[in-house]
Every structure is written in structure tokens, then in C-alpha cells.
Scaffold this motif. Structure first.
Motif, PDB file in Angstrom:
ATOM      1  N   ASP A  92       0.823  -1.208   0.000  1.00 33.22           N
ATOM      2  CA  ASP A  92       0.000   0.000   0.000  1.00 33.22           C
ATOM      3  C   ASP A  92       0.862   1.264   0.000  1.00 33.22           C
ATOM      4  OD1 ASP A  92      -2.343  -1.477   0.047  1.00 33.22           O
ATOM      5  OD2 ASP A  92      -2.384  -1.574   2.233  1.00 33.22           O
ATOM      6  N   LYS A  93       2.028   1.188   0.617  1.00 29.15           N
ATOM      7  CA  LYS A  93       2.919   2.344   0.658  1.00 29.15           C
ATOM      8  C   LYS A  93       4.348   1.859   0.462  1.00 29.15           C
ATOM      9  CE  LYS A  93       3.790   6.731   1.197  1.00 29.15           C
ATOM     10  NZ  LYS A  93       3.310   7.718   0.197  1.00 29.15           N
ATOM     11  N   LEU A  94       4.924   2.217  -0.701  1.00 28.15           N
ATOM     12  CA  LEU A  94       6.278   1.756  -1.000  1.00 28.15           C
ATOM     13  C   LEU A  94       7.009   2.801  -1.833  1.00 28.15           C
ATOM     14  CD1 LEU A  94       8.360  -0.563  -0.861  1.00 28.15           C
ATOM     15  CD2 LEU A  94       7.406  -1.419  -3.015  1.00 28.15           C
ATOM     16  N   VAL A  95       8.184   3.211  -1.357  1.00 23.18           N
ATOM     17  CA  VAL A  95       9.020   4.181  -2.064  1.00 23.18           C
ATOM     18  C   VAL A  95      10.372   3.531  -2.327  1.00 23.18           C
ATOM     19  CG1 VAL A  95      10.138   6.435  -2.005  1.00 23.18           C
ATOM     20  CG2 VAL A  95       7.850   6.145  -1.007  1.00 23.18           C
ATOM     21  N   ILE A  96      10.786   3.481  -3.589  1.00 23.55           N
ATOM     22  CA  ILE A  96      12.063   2.891  -3.976  1.00 23.55           C
ATOM     23  C   ILE A  96      12.904   3.962  -4.660  1.00 23.55           C
ATOM     24  CG2 ILE A  96      13.221   1.122  -5.351  1.00 23.55           C
ATOM     25  CD1 ILE A  96      10.787  -0.623  -5.079  1.00 23.55           C
ATOM     26  N   ASP A  97      14.087   4.268  -4.088  1.00 22.19           N
ATOM     27  CA  ASP A  97      14.993   5.275  -4.647  1.00 22.19           C
ATOM     28  C   ASP A  97      14.272   6.604  -4.879  1.00 22.19           C
ATOM     29  OD1 ASP A  97      17.055   3.459  -4.623  1.00 22.19           O
ATOM     30  OD2 ASP A  97      16.706   2.794  -6.681  1.00 22.19           O
ATOM     31  N   GLY A  98      13.417   6.964  -3.924  1.00 24.56           N
ATOM     32  CA  GLY A  98      12.711   8.238  -4.001  1.00 24.56           C
ATOM     33  C   GLY A  98      11.505   8.233  -4.907  1.00 24.56           C
ATOM     34  N   VAL A  99      11.176   7.076  -5.520  1.00 23.94           N
ATOM     35  CA  VAL A  99      10.031   6.985  -6.420  1.00 23.94           C
ATOM     36  C   VAL A  99       8.898   6.238  -5.712  1.00 23.94           C
ATOM     37  CG1 VAL A  99       9.175   6.149  -8.631  1.00 23.94           C
ATOM     38  CG2 VAL A  99      11.539   6.967  -8.423  1.00 23.94           C
ATOM     39  N   ASP A 100       7.723   6.869  -5.667  1.00 18.95           N
ATOM     40  CA  ASP A 100       6.565   6.253  -5.031  1.00 18.95           C
ATOM     41  C   ASP A 100       5.963   5.200  -5.972  1.00 18.95           C
ATOM     42  OD1 ASP A 100       4.301   5.527  -3.699  1.00 18.95           O
ATOM     43  OD2 ASP A 100       3.542   7.569  -3.402  1.00 18.95           O
ATOM     44  N   SER A 146       3.668   2.863  -4.812  1.00 15.23           N
ATOM     45  CA  SER A 146       2.618   2.276  -3.993  1.00 15.23           C
ATOM     46  C   SER A 146       1.480   1.747  -4.862  1.00 15.23           C
ATOM     47  CB  SER A 146       2.072   3.325  -3.013  1.00 15.23           C
ATOM     48  OG  SER A 146       3.121   3.858  -2.225  1.00 15.23           O
ATOM     49  N   GLY A 147       0.711   0.820  -4.285  1.00  9.02           N
ATOM     50  CA  GLY A 147      -0.475   0.309  -4.955  1.00  9.02           C
ATOM     51  C   GLY A 147      -0.157  -0.548  -6.162  1.00  9.02           C
ATOM     52  N   HIS A 148      -0.812  -0.245  -7.261  1.00  9.55           N
ATOM     53  CA  HIS A 148      -0.719  -1.076  -8.477  1.00  9.55           C
ATOM     54  C   HIS A 148       0.721  -1.241  -8.952  1.00  9.55           C
ATOM     55  CE1 HIS A 148      -1.592  -2.613 -12.479  1.00  9.55           C
ATOM     56  NE2 HIS A 148      -0.857  -1.652 -12.986  1.00  9.55           N
ATOM     57  N   TRP A 149       1.525  -0.217  -8.807  1.00 11.09           N
ATOM     58  CA  TRP A 149       2.891  -0.265  -9.325  1.00 11.09           C
ATOM     59  C   TRP A 149       3.798  -1.165  -8.493  1.00 11.09           C
ATOM     60  CZ3 TRP A 149       3.324   1.502 -14.022  1.00 11.09           C
ATOM     61  CH2 TRP A 149       2.433   2.489 -14.462  1.00 11.09           C
ATOM     62  N   SER A 150       3.368  -1.536  -7.305  1.00 12.03           N
ATOM     63  CA  SER A 150       4.228  -2.355  -6.444  1.00 12.03           C
ATOM     64  C   SER A 150       3.745  -3.813  -6.390  1.00 12.03           C
ATOM     65  CB  SER A 150       4.262  -1.782  -5.023  1.00 12.03           C
ATOM     66  OG  SER A 150       2.984  -1.905  -4.408  1.00 12.03           O
ATOM     67  N   THR A 151       3.098  -4.267  -7.429  1.00 18.11           N
ATOM     68  CA  THR A 151       2.633  -5.653  -7.477  1.00 18.11           C
ATOM     69  C   THR A 151       3.799  -6.579  -7.825  1.00 18.11           C
ATOM     70  OG1 THR A 151       0.420  -4.956  -8.184  1.00 18.11           O
ATOM     71  CG2 THR A 151       1.024  -7.271  -8.547  1.00 18.11           C
ATOM     72  N   PHE A 152       4.083  -7.505  -6.923  1.00 19.64           N
ATOM     73  CA  PHE A 152       5.183  -8.440  -7.130  1.00 19.64           C
ATOM     74  C   PHE A 152       4.678  -9.874  -7.018  1.00 19.64           C
ATOM     75  CE2 PHE A 152       7.101  -4.606  -5.326  1.00 19.64           C
ATOM     76  CZ  PHE A 152       8.098  -4.338  -6.249  1.00 19.64           C
ATOM     77  N   ILE A 153       5.353 -10.779  -7.720  1.00 26.63           N
ATOM     78  CA  ILE A 153       5.058 -12.203  -7.604  1.00 26.63           C
ATOM     79  C   ILE A 153       5.987 -12.794  -6.551  1.00 26.63           C
ATOM     80  CG2 ILE A 153       4.956 -14.418  -8.792  1.00 26.63           C
ATOM     81  CD1 ILE A 153       4.640 -12.903 -11.408  1.00 26.63           C
TER      82      ILE A 153
END
Length: 243
Positions: free
Chosen positions: A18-26, A28-35
Motif C-alpha cells: 500500500d505504501k512503498l518508495v524505492i529510490d525516491g520513487v513512489d 505504492s499500490g498497483h505499481w508495487s505488485t510483485f510475484i
């Protein structure tokens, strides 16, 4: 031949933050879907050979995963979880445990043969579905389906007499499946037939139901058919390591 469509990944294997920031890029949500990564250690390396040894599964090796079978499937249009293409893939790579997760719906194939007509490689997907359902039953993963019980009753009557007596088939099928012998639709159908059936024909059918007459010179043919069927069953059980 690997399949990566999101629709074919089990929901519990998809992880969304629901809340994820990687290297300063948000992301979160749909963009952070992982298998979720996993290691499969229970491959059945003979699974494809086992299915190919059963009637209908002989050409499973021809599949190149085009998806024509699933795209044309009558059942898939109603239930997207019914996916012949995906199951053929699982069989060919030996992922037995993954295949078993859908064991309760594989038998739902209605034999419309749309997939067989659409298949460009003559895999006969309808036959593969029947072979897979038969495999599940032989291996003890599922009880015999009503379709299988009906086929057995039909075949046994032909082997025994060389003829078909519809009333006996229905009666014995109901007994095998635990259904009541007197059902409203069946009683109504019998009444309508009786009102219009010529007396002589009705008498002949009644006598056939009681005395079970055989086709002429059927004993030799029956013995030959029974011998062949027993040989095929023995081959199938051997291929599935059931002996």
C-alpha cells in the motif's frame, strides 16, 4: 513456454504494498505488485507421459500454447478459471501439485469440441481434458464423476449383450449415483411415451428390459472386446504406476 499472465497467478502469490518508495520513487499500490518467489521441488517428470497414455491425451505433446482452445472454450466463457491451455502447460512441465489445485473443475468440460476445431496443431484439447479427468480419478485425487459412471454403465451393457436398453441404463445409473429411481421428469416422460408408443413396440421393449436379449452370435465378440478392454486398462494402470 512459460506463462506469466497475472490472471493465472494465484492471488496468494501476488504481493501489493500500500505504501512503498524505492529510490525516491513512489510505487505504492498497483505499481508495487510483485510475484512471491518460490521454488518448486515436486515436479512429476512423467506427468505428460501419464496423460498421453490415456484415451484422448495422445497428442498433448503437439501443444505450442497459442491459447486457441481456451479462447474458444464454452465453459471458459462462463467460468474464466476453466483454462485448458494453462492445464496443458502444467501437465507438460510436470507441475502436478499446481494442477491438483483445479481438480474440482477440470471435469466440467462439456465436450462441445469447439477447442478441437480451433486448435491449429490437432492436439484435441477436449480429449486431453477427458484424459486429465480420468487421470485424476485413477490416481484417487477425485471420485468418479457422474459422466464416468454413465460411461461405465453404458459400456458394460454393450459388452454384455451387444445392445442398449435405455431404461436399464437410466435405472442402473441412478443406482450408481445414489439418485431416486422415480423422478418427476422421468415419470412424465414415461407417461407421454406410453400414450403414443405402439403396443407391439412397447411390449418388445418391456421384454428386452426383463430378459436382456443378446445380439446374435455375441459371445465370441463379447469375449474379444472384454479381452481388448482389459489389456488397455492394464496398459493405462502400468503407465500411471498403479500396479
Amino acid at each position: 513456454m512459460a506463462i506469466h499472465e497475472k490472471s493465472l497467478i494465484r492471488p496468494e502469490n501476488l504481493k501489493v504494498q500500500d505504501k512503498l518508495v524505492i529510490d525516491g520513487v513512489d510505487v505504492s499500490g498497483h505499481w508495487s505488485t510483485f510475484i512471491e518467489p518460490r521454488v518448486v521441488t515436486d515436479y512429476n517428470e512423467t506427468l505428460e507421459e501419464e496423460i498421453a497414455a490415456l484415451p484422448g491425451g495422445e497428442h498433448i505433446h503437439r501443444c505450442w500454447q497459442c491459447g486457441s482452445c481456451t479462447n474458444s472454450c464454452t465453459v471458459n466463457a462462463v467460468n474464466p478459471d476453466f483454462n485448458p491451455r494453462f492445464w496443458i502447460y502444467l501437465i507438460r512441465v510436470g507441475m502436478e501439485s499446481e494442477l491438483l489445485r483445479d481438480k474440482d473443475i477440470i471435469w466440467q468440460c462439456v465436450s462441445c469440441h469447439k477447442c478441437t476445431s480451433a486448435c491449429p496443431r490437432d492436439v484435441v484439447p477436449e480429449g486431453v481434458m477427458k484424459a486429465t479427468a480420468h487421470w485424476l480419478e485413477l490416481k484417487g485425487h477425485t471420485p468418479k464423476s457422474k459422466s464416468m459412471l454413465f460411461d461405465e454403465e453404458f459400456s458394460e451393457q454393450v459388452f454384455a449383450t451387444g445392445k442398449i436398453e435405455e431404461g436399464r441404463i437410466i435405472r442402473n445409473f441412478f443406482v450408481r449415483t445414489g439418485q431416486p429411481l422415480l423422478q418427476d421428469w422421468l415419470v412424465e416422460m414415461a407417461r407421454r411415451i406410453a400414450r403414443r408408443l405402439p403396443f407391439k413396440l412397447g411390449l418388445t421393449m418391456a421384454l428386452a428390459a426383463i430378459f436382456r436379449p443378446k445380439a446374435r452370435k455375441w459371445n465370441n465378440a463379447s469375449a474379444a472386446i472384454s479381452e481388448y478392454v482389459n489389456e488397455q486398462h492394464a496398459k493405462q494402470r502400468k503407465a500411471l504406476s498403479l500396479e
